[in-house]
Write an enzyme that holds these catalytic residues in place. Structure first.
Site, mmCIF file in Angstrom:
data_model
loop_
_atom_site.group_PDB
_atom_site.id
_atom_site.type_symbol
_atom_site.label_atom_id
_atom_site.label_comp_id
_atom_site.label_asym_id
_atom_site.label_seq_id
_atom_site.Cartn_x
_atom_site.Cartn_y
_atom_site.Cartn_z
ATOM 1 N N ASP A 100 0.850 -1.203 0.000
ATOM 2 C CA ASP A 100 0.000 0.000 0.000
ATOM 3 C C ASP A 100 0.881 1.245 0.000
ATOM 4 O O ASP A 100 1.670 1.444 0.922
ATOM 5 C CB ASP A 100 -0.887 -0.026 1.255
ATOM 6 N N GLU B 24 -1.502 -1.072 -3.957
ATOM 7 C CA GLU B 24 -2.619 -0.252 -3.479
ATOM 8 C C GLU B 24 -2.283 1.232 -3.500
ATOM 9 O O GLU B 24 -1.233 1.645 -3.012
ATOM 10 C CB GLU B 24 -2.979 -0.708 -2.054
ATOM 11 N N HIS C 52 -11.968 -1.541 2.264
ATOM 12 C CA HIS C 52 -10.995 -0.941 3.171
ATOM 13 C C HIS C 52 -11.594 -0.901 4.569
ATOM 14 O O HIS C 52 -12.763 -0.567 4.743
ATOM 15 C CB HIS C 52 -10.677 0.487 2.721
HETATM 16 MG MG LIG Z 1 -4.776 1.780 2.006
#
Ligand SMILES: [Mg+2]
Length: 367
Positions: A194, A220, A296
């Site tokens: 991420d 991400e 998320h």
């Molecule tokens: Mg994230």
């Protein structure tokens, strides 16, 4: 049944160890806005709306939405959603207004479950996997020296998680060292990466090629959420799948992402995107667009319970984000024990979302 009160409870936790992400940013506390909806039938619903500052959510909930909701039937969830979000499209198409309304929407679904005496996910479509549990990944690893990150990643895979997510985004060389160390530490488990919007397209392309070398599972938020074309470009050029969506709002926002073919794993956040009402619609759009649905969730137990209800009932669901950072506001909310076995989180059996404002939770309440 009528709504008699809508208010928020603000919570705050000081962290022993700051959580570091891309571009040298870090946080040393976690706050939450828990939305409480009371009814004349004695049923209380709780939800969560996320944002940078709980007092902002509190003001929007209590000053903007509460006066519109008092006296309304909490079971008319779609009508109340429209009342909050499409009647006022001049102001709150995205951002904090939608997040605050998300918290209320989640509380309404909690009330509905309690009223009909069944877990909320059953009202939303039931358990699509038929297993009574959800496949989860360990979230998250934060910035540290490579050895520490690898050690923690290995601990999560040893606990049975089939996938582990890390934050990176501080330059290709520093990122590479950490990816290599973590991949070596987690055996057959998958590694998700991420970037928290940390790169521009030139760097994101170079870093993406590096991630391909290490067979990273998903990439991400490599770019700003404004750059949908850039995400689509990366998706066409790279083999590593693109995940994004925690900074997007409503079915209209996700529709733009899907039409641009900018995402492989859609990551709507139930506490921001418009609540459970909107999560179901985004899940349907994802399914129709051939996009995987991996919500998320980095919040309290209320947000986790809401995310689980959406995940369980959505056919395009792939992975549940499960907070493994010893967050004291996670398990403390659950009425049943929160059971995680072989990387799967059991669905709650209590009516509604299966969470409540316990004494343990209220120890973290702030003015
Ligand atoms: Mg994230």
């Amino acid at each position: 049944m009528e709504i008699t009160d809508v208010r928020t409870v603000k919570l705050s936790v000081a962290l022993d160890r700051p959580l570091g992400v891309s571009r040298d940013r870090e946080t040393d506390s976690r706050g939450a806005s828990i939305v409480v909806v009371e009814t004349d039938g004695g049923i209380q619903g709780i939800g969560e709306g996320v944002g940078p500052e709980p007092s902002i959510t509190e003001r929007i909930v209590e000053e903007k939405y509460a006066p519109r909701l008092l006296g309304e039937d909490p079971l008319d969830v779609e009508r109340l959603w429209s009342e909050m979000l499409t009647e006022d499209l001049y102001w709150d198409r995205k951002g904090q207004g939608v997040a605050a309304a998300s918290g209320i929407d989640i509380a309404l679904w909690d009330i509905a479950g309690k009223h009909y005496d069944t877990p909320t996910y059953r009202l939303l479509g039931g358990d699509t996997s038929g297993t009574g549990s959800l496949r989860a990944y360990a979230s998250d690893l934060f910035w540290d020296v490579p050895e520490q990150m690898a050690r923690r990643a290995g601990e999560y895979s040893d606990r049975g998680f089939e996938a582990v997510k890390t934050h990176l985004g501080r330059g290709i060389d520093a990122d590479r060292e950490r990816v290599a160390a973590m991949q070596a530490a987690i055996g057959d488990a998958e590694l998700m990466v991420d970037m928290n919007c940390g790169y521009d397209i030139a760097d994101a392309r170079r870093v993406g090629r590096m991630l391909e070398e290490y067979d990273v599972y998903w990439y991400e938020e490599p770019l700003s959420p404004y750059d949908i074309e850039g995400l689509a470009e990366l998706r066409r050029e790279l083999d590593v799948p693109i995940a994004t969506g925690e900074n997007e709002y409503t079915k209209w926002g996700f529709s733009d992402l899907f039409e641009a073919r900018a995402v492989d794993y859609a990551m709507p956040d139930a506490m921001r995107c418009g609540g459970l009402t909107e999560m179901k619609k985004i899940g349907a759009l994802a399914e129709a667009s051939g996009v995987r649905f991996s919500p998320h969730c980095f919040a309290t137990g209320v947000g986790l319970a809401a995310t689980m209800a959406a995940a369980a009932s959505t056919p395009a669901f792939e992975w549940l984000e499960f907070d493994v950072t010893d967050n004291p506001l996670q398990e403390a909310f659950f009425i049943d024990d929160l059971t995680v076995e072989d990387g799967r989180v059991a669905l709650p059996t209590e009516p509604g979302l299966g969470v409540s404002l316990t004494e343990e939770v209220l120890e973290y309440a702030v003015e």
